[in-house]
Write a protein that holds these residues in place. Sequence first.
Motif, mmCIF file in Angstrom:
data_model
loop_
_atom_site.group_PDB
_atom_site.id
_atom_site.type_symbol
_atom_site.label_atom_id
_atom_site.label_comp_id
_atom_site.label_asym_id
_atom_site.label_seq_id
_atom_site.Cartn_x
_atom_site.Cartn_y
_atom_site.Cartn_z
ATOM 1 N N MET A 58 -22.666 14.858 -9.604
ATOM 2 C CA MET A 58 -22.305 15.962 -10.502
ATOM 3 C C MET A 58 -22.440 15.536 -11.972
ATOM 4 S SD MET A 58 -21.594 18.766 -8.953
ATOM 5 C CE MET A 58 -20.468 19.776 -9.896
ATOM 6 N N GLU A 59 -23.072 14.412 -12.230
ATOM 7 C CA GLU A 59 -23.258 13.984 -13.619
ATOM 8 C C GLU A 59 -24.142 14.985 -14.361
ATOM 9 O OE1 GLU A 59 -24.339 9.955 -14.491
ATOM 10 O OE2 GLU A 59 -22.934 9.211 -12.991
ATOM 11 N N PRO A 60 -24.003 15.138 -15.673
ATOM 12 C CA PRO A 60 -23.047 14.415 -16.508
ATOM 13 C C PRO A 60 -21.660 15.051 -16.587
ATOM 14 C CG PRO A 60 -24.490 15.746 -17.855
ATOM 15 C CD PRO A 60 -24.909 15.977 -16.438
ATOM 16 N N GLY A 61 -21.421 16.085 -15.792
ATOM 17 C CA GLY A 61 -20.108 16.740 -15.834
ATOM 18 C C GLY A 61 -19.008 15.842 -15.337
ATOM 19 N N PHE A 62 -19.179 15.365 -14.112
ATOM 20 C CA PHE A 62 -18.201 14.448 -13.521
ATOM 21 C C PHE A 62 -18.881 13.127 -13.232
ATOM 22 C CE2 PHE A 62 -16.635 18.517 -11.331
ATOM 23 C CZ PHE A 62 -15.968 18.912 -12.468
ATOM 24 N N LYS A 63 -18.309 12.064 -13.713
ATOM 25 C CA LYS A 63 -18.847 10.744 -13.430
ATOM 26 C C LYS A 63 -17.980 10.052 -12.384
ATOM 27 C CE LYS A 63 -21.048 9.821 -17.855
ATOM 28 N NZ LYS A 63 -20.579 10.948 -18.654
ATOM 29 N N ASP A 66 -13.872 9.639 -12.343
ATOM 30 C CA ASP A 66 -13.091 10.737 -12.918
ATOM 31 C C ASP A 66 -12.219 11.340 -11.825
ATOM 32 O OD1 ASP A 66 -14.470 10.280 -15.196
ATOM 33 O OD2 ASP A 66 -15.853 11.949 -14.968
ATOM 34 N N LEU A 68 -10.252 14.881 -10.308
ATOM 35 C CA LEU A 68 -10.248 16.335 -10.322
ATOM 36 C C LEU A 68 -8.967 16.843 -9.695
ATOM 37 C CD1 LEU A 68 -13.832 17.068 -8.985
ATOM 38 C CD2 LEU A 68 -13.057 17.089 -11.339
ATOM 39 N N ASP A 117 -24.873 19.153 -9.241
ATOM 40 C CA ASP A 117 -25.578 19.489 -10.486
ATOM 41 C C ASP A 117 -26.702 18.502 -10.782
ATOM 42 O OD1 ASP A 117 -23.825 21.506 -10.715
ATOM 43 O OD2 ASP A 117 -22.788 20.758 -12.492
ATOM 44 N N GLY A 145 -9.138 21.378 -12.743
ATOM 45 C CA GLY A 145 -8.876 20.542 -13.906
ATOM 46 C C GLY A 145 -9.564 19.199 -13.769
ATOM 47 N N PHE A 146 -9.619 18.494 -14.867
ATOM 48 C CA PHE A 146 -10.454 17.304 -14.936
ATOM 49 C C PHE A 146 -9.784 16.263 -15.831
ATOM 50 C CE2 PHE A 146 -13.549 15.137 -17.625
ATOM 51 C CZ PHE A 146 -14.341 14.507 -16.671
ATOM 52 N N LEU A 147 -9.825 15.017 -15.402
ATOM 53 C CA LEU A 147 -9.294 13.927 -16.218
ATOM 54 C C LEU A 147 -10.243 12.741 -16.074
ATOM 55 C CD1 LEU A 147 -6.663 13.852 -17.896
ATOM 56 C CD2 LEU A 147 -5.595 12.637 -16.023
ATOM 57 N N PRO A 148 -10.782 12.243 -17.181
ATOM 58 C CA PRO A 148 -11.779 11.182 -17.059
ATOM 59 C C PRO A 148 -11.168 9.818 -16.768
ATOM 60 C CG PRO A 148 -11.468 11.756 -19.360
ATOM 61 C CD PRO A 148 -10.599 12.682 -18.571
#
Lengths: 180, 167
Positions: A58-63, A66, A68, A117, A145-148
Motif C-alpha cells: 500500500m506504499e506510499p500511503g502505508f509503509k 505503520d 492502522l 495501491d 485511522g493511521f499512525l506511522p
Amino acid sequence: MGWIGDTADSIKSIQIRQLLTQGVSLGMIVTSALIIWKALMCITGSESPVVVVLSGSMEPGFKRGDILFLHMSKDPIRAGEIVVFNVDGREIPIVHRVIKVHERQDTGEVDVLTKGDNNYGDDRLLYAQGQLWLQRHHIMGRAVGFLPYVGWVTIIMTEKPIIKYILIGALGLLVITSKD
Amino acid sequence: MHSFGYRANALLTFALTILALMCALASFSDNFNFPSPSAEIQIVKFNWFQKQPHGNDEVSLTLNITADLQSLFTWNTKQIFIFVAAEYETPQNSLNQVSLWDAIIPEKEHAKLWIQTANKYRFVDQGSNLRGKEFNLTLHWHVMPKTGKMFADKLVMSGFRLPEEHR
C-alpha cells in the motif's frame, strides 16, 4: 542466635510483603492492558482493532511498520475503502483497497475485489484458488485511522525474539527493584 | 526514589504522552479544513464493447478527467488517492461499483489534473446488462494523513449511457 533469627524473620516478612505488592502491581499492568484491548474490541466491533502493516503493497500511503485502526460497522462496503481481510488458507490478514463492488439486489450480499495501491494487478492471485470475489465474512474491518512507525515495535519483537526477552526482563527487573 | 531508572521512565512517559497529544491535535486540525474540490469527467469514446466468452459484458472507454483538488490538502496530508468508478444498477445487483482508473497525488502542486486515459482496470459487468445501460461516473478521493483519521468523499457525475450494441 536470637538476634540473627529476628533479623532473618524481619527480612523474610518484608520480602513476602514486597513480593506480594510487586506481584499485584505486575498483575495490574497485564490486566489493564487486556482490559484496554477488549474494550477496543467492543467499541470498534472488530476482532483486532489495531493492525500492523507488514508489506509494502500500500506504499506510499502505508509503509511497513505503520499501524492502522480498524472499525467494523454494519455499513455496507463500498469501493475505495481500505479493508483488512482474511483469505481462506492464509494466516496473515491483508490490508488492501476495494476497487470493485457488486451488491446483490435480493440478499444484499456483496462481491468485493481488492487491490494494493502499490501492486500492479488486482488481488485475485492472492485469493484462494478459483476465488474471484471476497464476501462479507472475509472482511475483518475497515481502516479508519493511521499512525506511522509505531508498529515497528511489534515487528522487531516478532522477528528478533531475543529483544523481546531482554525487554520483558528489563521491565520485570524495573518493577521488582522499584520501591515506592 | 530518584534513581536513574525512575527518571528515565518518567522522561520516556512524558515524551510519549506529548507525542501522542501532538498526533491527536494534528489529526483534529484537519476538521477545520472545508475543501471545495471541483471535477469534470467526459467520455471521449468507447473503444470497444463486447461479450466475454463466459458471458460477461466488457467495455473499454477513454476518459477525459479534469479536477482541482488542491483545497483537500492540509499540513497533515501525506497523499490523496483518487479514483474514478462507474456506478450503475442492474436487475440482479442493487449497486455495481467498478473502478476504472486511479492515481496517487503526493503533493498539492500536482492536485490540478487534466488527464486523458483509457480505463486502467477492466470494466466488466457481472452478467450481460451493459447494453444501453445508464451509469454514473464518480470521482472518489481518499485523503491519507501523516497521522490520524482518514477522510473520504466523492463527486458524482450522472447521465452517461453505454452503446446499445456490442461492437
